[in-house]
Motif scaffolding. Structure first.
Motif, short mmCIF file in Angstrom:
data_model
loop_
_atom_site.label_atom_id
_atom_site.label_comp_id
_atom_site.label_asym_id
_atom_site.label_seq_id
_atom_site.Cartn_x
_atom_site.Cartn_y
_atom_site.Cartn_z
N UNK A 5 40.11 -19.72 -8.76
CA UNK A 5 40.59 -20.75 -9.68
C UNK A 5 42.00 -21.15 -9.28
N UNK A 6 42.25 -22.47 -9.12
CA UNK A 6 43.59 -22.90 -8.75
C UNK A 6 44.61 -22.60 -9.84
N UNK A 7 45.79 -22.17 -9.39
CA UNK A 7 46.91 -21.87 -10.28
C UNK A 7 48.05 -22.81 -9.94
N UNK A 8 48.66 -23.39 -10.95
CA UNK A 8 49.88 -24.18 -10.78
C UNK A 8 50.91 -23.58 -11.71
N UNK A 9 52.01 -23.10 -11.14
CA UNK A 9 53.06 -22.50 -11.94
C UNK A 9 54.15 -23.53 -12.21
N UNK A 10 54.51 -23.66 -13.47
CA UNK A 10 55.60 -24.54 -13.89
C UNK A 10 56.84 -23.66 -14.02
N UNK A 11 57.84 -23.93 -13.19
CA UNK A 11 59.04 -23.11 -13.19
C UNK A 11 60.27 -23.98 -13.45
N UNK A 12 61.37 -23.34 -13.72
CA UNK A 12 62.63 -24.03 -13.95
C UNK A 12 63.54 -23.16 -14.79
N UNK A 13 64.74 -23.63 -14.97
CA UNK A 13 65.72 -22.91 -15.78
C UNK A 13 65.31 -22.96 -17.26
N UNK A 30 42.64 -31.82 -19.94
CA UNK A 30 41.53 -31.72 -20.90
C UNK A 30 40.86 -33.08 -21.12
N UNK A 31 41.66 -34.15 -21.19
CA UNK A 31 41.09 -35.49 -21.33
C UNK A 31 40.22 -35.85 -20.14
N UNK A 32 40.51 -35.29 -19.00
CA UNK A 32 39.72 -35.55 -17.79
C UNK A 32 38.54 -34.61 -17.66
N UNK A 33 38.37 -33.70 -18.63
CA UNK A 33 37.19 -32.84 -18.65
C UNK A 33 37.36 -31.48 -18.00
N UNK A 34 38.55 -31.11 -17.64
CA UNK A 34 38.78 -29.80 -17.03
C UNK A 34 38.78 -28.69 -18.07
N UNK A 97 37.65 -20.69 -15.46
CA UNK A 97 38.37 -21.94 -15.70
C UNK A 97 38.41 -22.81 -14.44
N UNK A 98 38.66 -24.11 -14.63
CA UNK A 98 38.80 -25.02 -13.50
C UNK A 98 40.21 -25.00 -12.92
N UNK A 99 41.19 -24.76 -13.78
CA UNK A 99 42.59 -24.74 -13.35
C UNK A 99 43.39 -23.90 -14.36
N UNK A 100 44.42 -23.25 -13.86
CA UNK A 100 45.29 -22.44 -14.71
C UNK A 100 46.72 -22.96 -14.56
N UNK A 101 47.31 -23.29 -15.69
CA UNK A 101 48.71 -23.71 -15.73
C UNK A 101 49.52 -22.50 -16.20
N UNK A 102 50.41 -22.06 -15.35
CA UNK A 102 51.22 -20.88 -15.63
C UNK A 102 52.66 -21.34 -15.87
N UNK A 103 53.29 -20.78 -16.88
CA UNK A 103 54.71 -21.04 -17.07
C UNK A 103 55.47 -19.79 -16.68
N UNK A 160 48.43 -36.20 -8.85
CA UNK A 160 48.96 -35.40 -7.75
C UNK A 160 48.35 -33.99 -7.76
N UNK A 161 48.30 -33.35 -8.94
CA UNK A 161 47.72 -32.01 -9.06
C UNK A 161 46.25 -32.00 -8.66
N UNK A 162 45.51 -33.00 -9.14
CA UNK A 162 44.08 -33.06 -8.83
C UNK A 162 43.86 -33.24 -7.32
N UNK A 163 44.69 -34.03 -6.69
CA UNK A 163 44.59 -34.20 -5.24
C UNK A 163 44.88 -32.86 -4.55
N UNK A 164 45.86 -32.14 -5.06
CA UNK A 164 46.20 -30.85 -4.48
C UNK A 164 45.07 -29.84 -4.61
N UNK A 165 44.45 -29.77 -5.80
CA UNK A 165 43.37 -28.80 -6.00
C UNK A 165 42.04 -29.30 -5.48
N UNK A 166 42.03 -30.56 -5.00
CA UNK A 166 40.84 -31.09 -4.35
C UNK A 166 39.81 -31.70 -5.26
N UNK A 167 40.23 -32.19 -6.41
CA UNK A 167 39.28 -32.78 -7.35
C UNK A 167 39.97 -33.80 -8.23
#
Length: 171
Positions: A5-13, A30-34, A97-103, A160-167
């Motif tokens: 499952x693709x993971x995208x981590x949101x980082x920052x101060x 979610x609106x796109x059905x993921x 899951x289709x994608x995981x958003x990590x903070x 951009x994220x969807x292009x990265x994860x290939x969907x």
């Protein structure tokens, strides 16, 4: 065998807008059905249960794992001797899951998007990190990755994220 499952981590101060961005990304995905999972990393002790409730009583009695089940939801409270690695969390709880958003998890070797606000800091958290995919902020730090202005429509960032994860649509 299912791909990881693709993971995208949101980082920052702190106070840069990580949670605000993550919530917007989840809504758009979610609106796109993921099928979307989120993982919030915290350096503080967690108290997820309500004092006096049965599940709280089980935890306080020493149960190592407490599971609360309703017709529409399941909750797991599990004692761990140390912080559980992200890979084990993925395998145990969110492999479907289709994608995981990590903070957070800025030190993990996972793809990252950094929220960068010059009013909070003038330096990136992930400067030089080869896993940095993009920066979302109020000023382009010119670090060789795509930049999205914080005021941009979130659908552009999700494209951009969807292009990265290939969907571009749910699997």
């Amino acid at each position: 065998m299912k791909e990881k499952t693709p993971i995208i981590s949101i980082v920052g101060r702190s106070n840069s807008g990580k949670t605000t961005l993550a919530v917007k990304l989840v809504r758009e995905l979610k609106q796109r059905g993921y099928r979307v999972a989120t993982v919030k990393h915290s350096h503080h002790a967690l108290e997820l249960d309500t004092e006096g409730k049965d599940s709280w009583l089980y935890s306080k009695a020493g149960a190592d794992t407490v599971i609360v089940v309703s017709p529409a939801m399941i909750g797991v409270i599990r004692q761990t001797p140390q912080e559980m690695p992200l890979s084990k969390i993925m395998d145990a709880y969110i492999a479907d899951m289709d994608v995981v958003i990590v903070e957070g998890y800025k030190a993990e070797a996972v793809p990252k998007m950094e929220v960068f606000r010059t009013e909070v800091s003038d330096e990136l958290v992930c400067k030089g990190d080869k896993n940095l995919l993009a920066v979302i902020g109020d000023k382009n730090p010119e670090v060789g990755v795509p930049f999205f202005h914080i005021q941009d429509n979130v659908s552009t960032i999700v494209d951009f994220l969807c292009a990265f994860i290939g969907s571009t649509t749910r699997k």
